[in-house]
Write a protein that holds these residues in place. Structure first.
Motif, PDB file in Angstrom:
ATOM      1  N   ASP A 201      -6.797 -43.965 -30.280  1.00 32.05           N
ATOM      2  CA  ASP A 201      -6.983 -45.408 -30.489  1.00 32.05           C
ATOM      3  C   ASP A 201      -8.204 -45.919 -29.738  1.00 32.05           C
ATOM      4  N   GLY A 202      -9.270 -45.115 -29.729  1.00 36.92           N
ATOM      5  CA  GLY A 202     -10.527 -45.513 -29.105  1.00 36.92           C
ATOM      6  C   GLY A 202     -10.571 -45.380 -27.597  1.00 36.92           C
ATOM      7  N   VAL A 203      -9.547 -44.787 -26.989  1.00 40.03           N
ATOM      8  CA  VAL A 203      -9.465 -44.684 -25.529  1.00 40.03           C
ATOM      9  C   VAL A 203      -9.427 -43.219 -25.096  1.00 40.03           C
ATOM     10  N   CYS A 204     -10.199 -42.898 -24.055  1.00 39.69           N
ATOM     11  CA  CYS A 204     -10.154 -41.582 -23.429  1.00 39.69           C
ATOM     12  C   CYS A 204      -9.213 -41.664 -22.226  1.00 39.69           C
ATOM     13  N   TYR A 205      -8.306 -40.739 -22.120  1.00 34.78           N
ATOM     14  CA  TYR A 205      -7.341 -40.724 -21.022  1.00 34.78           C
ATOM     15  C   TYR A 205      -7.732 -39.613 -20.050  1.00 34.78           C
ATOM     16  N   GLU A 206      -8.368 -40.006 -18.948  1.00 28.94           N
ATOM     17  CA  GLU A 206      -8.935 -39.048 -18.000  1.00 28.94           C
ATOM     18  C   GLU A 206      -7.953 -38.593 -16.938  1.00 28.94           C
TER      19      GLU A 206
ATOM     20  N   ASN B 248      -7.732 -20.500 -25.770  1.00 28.14           N
ATOM     21  CA  ASN B 248      -8.546 -19.948 -26.862  1.00 28.14           C
ATOM     22  C   ASN B 248      -9.706 -20.855 -27.252  1.00 28.14           C
ATOM     23  N   GLY B 249      -9.835 -21.985 -26.576  1.00 27.68           N
ATOM     24  CA  GLY B 249     -10.975 -22.872 -26.818  1.00 27.68           C
ATOM     25  C   GLY B 249     -10.800 -23.837 -27.964  1.00 27.68           C
ATOM     26  N   CYS B 250      -9.608 -23.953 -28.516  1.00 29.60           N
ATOM     27  CA  CYS B 250      -9.386 -24.814 -29.684  1.00 29.60           C
ATOM     28  C   CYS B 250      -9.734 -26.272 -29.417  1.00 29.60           C
ATOM     29  N   ALA B 251      -9.533 -26.744 -28.187  1.00 29.54           N
ATOM     30  CA  ALA B 251      -9.758 -28.158 -27.882  1.00 29.54           C
ATOM     31  C   ALA B 251     -11.132 -28.426 -27.279  1.00 29.54           C
ATOM     32  N   GLY B 252     -11.920 -27.396 -27.061  1.00 23.43           N
ATOM     33  CA  GLY B 252     -13.250 -27.570 -26.483  1.00 23.43           C
ATOM     34  C   GLY B 252     -14.139 -28.435 -27.360  1.00 23.43           C
ATOM     35  N   ASN B 253     -15.023 -29.189 -26.736  1.00 22.34           N
ATOM     36  CA  ASN B 253     -15.994 -30.048 -27.424  1.00 22.34           C
ATOM     37  C   ASN B 253     -15.329 -31.091 -28.323  1.00 22.34           C
ATOM     38  N   SER B 254     -14.119 -31.532 -27.975  1.00 21.83           N
ATOM     39  CA  SER B 254     -13.438 -32.510 -28.823  1.00 21.83           C
ATOM     40  C   SER B 254     -13.568 -33.937 -28.302  1.00 21.83           C
ATOM     41  N   GLY B 255     -14.449 -34.150 -27.356  1.00 25.09           N
ATOM     42  CA  GLY B 255     -14.761 -35.513 -26.948  1.00 25.09           C
ATOM     43  C   GLY B 255     -14.296 -35.904 -25.560  1.00 25.09           C
TER      44      GLY B 255
END
Length: 183
Positions: free
Chosen positions: A130-135, A161-168
């Motif tokens: 929803d437009g928010v990054c949860y750090e 396995n890197g599936c979530a890498g580079n996802s923002g």
């Protein structure tokens, strides 16, 4: 080196007290892994040193947190208590972020590199919800955020396995909650 003295062999409590006595603290495991304490004296670069990051005892509240992008963190995975939002549960600890997975296409979720090898078996992933990054989130917060978006927490294996890498959200060098319990 404290007051000109090198302490080569002390118990945890003594190390903690020594640091506190000079207005300092023990480094976190991530500060040590990122070499923040390297070359600070006494020839301790190649020795084990105490950190402020506690181990998680095997319990029903322990879950694995995994590096946001394979090979981007000095520690690939570590178990943490579900109530923590930072490693070790300390306010100065490294954030534990949220990334979500889904086995079906959802708005805002994507498959890494379009599913090209070696990511053809990866789920859809989202870091921005929803437009928010949860750090920094506790396990329950991360679980609820993913469920609310129609997804789930990624498994430890999917993250490793890197599936979530580079996802923002610049989460590649942050630790991410997985759905896998410790141990």
């Amino acid at each position: 080196r404290l007051d000109g003295v090198c302490y080569d062999s002390v118990a945890f409590d003594e190390a903690d007290t020594l640091c506190t006595s000079v207005g300092a603290r023990l480094c976190t495991v991530f500060e040590v892994a990122y070499n923040c304490a390297k070359d600070t004296g006494c020839g301790h670069n190649d020795r084990f040193i105490w950190t402020s990051t506690p181990d998680v005892e095997p319990s029903s509240t322990g879950y694995w947190v995994v590096c946001g992008k394979k090979t981007s963190c000095p520690i690939p995975a570590i178990a943490q208590d579900a109530t923590y939002d930072r490693l070790g549960g300390v306010s100065i600890g490294t954030d534990i972020a949220t990334r979500c997975c889904s086995d079906v296409a959802l708005p805002g979720f994507r498959i890494r590199d379009g599913g090209a090898a070696p990511y053809e078996s990866c789920p859809f992933v989202a870091s921005k919800l929803d437009g928010v990054c949860y750090e920094n989130s506790s396990y329950d917060e991360a679980f609820s955020l993913c469920a609310g978006a129609g997804g789930r927490l990624c498994t430890k294996t999917e993250l490793e396995n890197g599936c979530a890498g580079n996802s923002g959200c610049n989460h590649n060098k942050r630790m991410i909650w997985s759905s896998d319990r410790y141990p």
